[in-house]
Motif scaffolding. Structure first.
Motif, mmCIF file in Angstrom:
data_model
loop_
_atom_site.group_PDB
_atom_site.id
_atom_site.type_symbol
_atom_site.label_atom_id
_atom_site.label_comp_id
_atom_site.label_asym_id
_atom_site.label_seq_id
_atom_site.Cartn_x
_atom_site.Cartn_y
_atom_site.Cartn_z
ATOM 1 N N MET A 40 0.826 -1.203 0.000
ATOM 2 C CA MET A 40 0.000 0.000 0.000
ATOM 3 C C MET A 40 0.869 1.264 0.000
ATOM 4 O O MET A 40 0.610 2.204 -0.749
ATOM 5 N N ASN A 41 1.902 1.290 0.827
ATOM 6 C CA ASN A 41 2.793 2.449 0.855
ATOM 7 C C ASN A 41 3.506 2.627 -0.479
ATOM 8 O O ASN A 41 3.734 3.760 -0.919
ATOM 9 N N GLN A 43 2.355 2.005 -3.438
ATOM 10 C CA GLN A 43 1.435 2.651 -4.377
ATOM 11 C C GLN A 43 1.335 4.143 -4.096
ATOM 12 O O GLN A 43 1.290 4.959 -5.016
ATOM 13 N N SER A 44 1.326 4.513 -2.830
ATOM 14 C CA SER A 44 1.291 5.924 -2.450
ATOM 15 C C SER A 44 2.573 6.638 -2.876
ATOM 16 O O SER A 44 2.528 7.740 -3.422
ATOM 17 N N ILE A 45 3.712 6.005 -2.640
ATOM 18 C CA ILE A 45 5.004 6.585 -3.032
ATOM 19 C C ILE A 45 5.072 6.729 -4.545
ATOM 20 O O ILE A 45 5.529 7.748 -5.065
ATOM 21 N N ALA A 47 2.618 7.205 -6.541
ATOM 22 C CA ALA A 47 1.699 8.268 -6.955
ATOM 23 C C ALA A 47 2.187 9.662 -6.586
ATOM 24 O O ALA A 47 2.046 10.602 -7.362
ATOM 25 N N THR A 48 2.785 9.808 -5.392
ATOM 26 C CA THR A 48 3.121 11.146 -4.901
ATOM 27 C C THR A 48 4.606 11.379 -4.629
ATOM 28 O O THR A 48 4.995 12.488 -4.297
#
Length: 166
Positions: A40-41, A43-45, A47-48
């Motif tokens: 999950m982290n 995917q966040s990394i 994206a941003t």
């Protein structure tokens, strides 16, 4: 015994990029490094982008390693099947070696009030700071990090090898 094996899908390096190895990184060079995290982290990394950790052994920064096996251990408190490793290119800028606990710049390597400013703090292998004995890097500016790919663990096949790797 681990039920997964970590391996890169390819070993092609972009032009001008080298693997760090265990030698001191040279200032203003780009190297392949790795960051272990949860799915999950990641995917966040992706994206941003990366964010600095607020604290750690070397203070604020983005924690990486040139060692894929070391990065694959993180986060330590998560099951292997929830972990991935983000493969990145890092322009290390100006580098300082932090080679012992209690080093005078251990957490102030990027603070101009304590001397020259560095972009990356590097912990050499087997210097006694990291229990595994593997090297570690802390990069101050997340903008110095470019994501190449996300490496997922491969199930270990009968006979002890991950499928497709020897």
């Amino acid at each position: 015994m681990s039920s997964v094996q970590w391996a890169e899908d390819d070993f092609d390096l972009p032009c001008g990029v080298t693997r760090l190895g265990s030698s001191v990184p040279e200032d203003n060079r780009s190297y392949v490094m790795y960051h272990g995290t949860t799915r999950m982290n990641a995917q966040s990394i992706k994206a941003t982008g990366f964010c600095q950790s607020p604290d750690g052994m070397l203070g604020r920064g983005v924690y990486l390693s040139r060692d894929l096996q070391k990065a694959s251990r993180y986060p330590i408190d998560h099951p292997e099947n929830d972990r991935v490793v983000i493969k990145v290119i890092v322009n290390v800028g100006r580098v300082i070696a932090i080679n012992r606990q209690g080093h005078p710049r251990q957490k102030t390597w990027h603070d101009w009030r304590y001397g020259p400013v560095f972009d990356t703090a590097w912990v050499p292998p087997n210097c006694g700071m990291v229990p595994s004995g593997l090297e570690e890097d802390c990069v101050w500016d997340p903008n110095q990090i470019k994501i190449l790919s996300i490496i997922e663990p491969k199930p270990v096949q009968p006979g002890g090898f991950a499928e497709g790797y020897m």
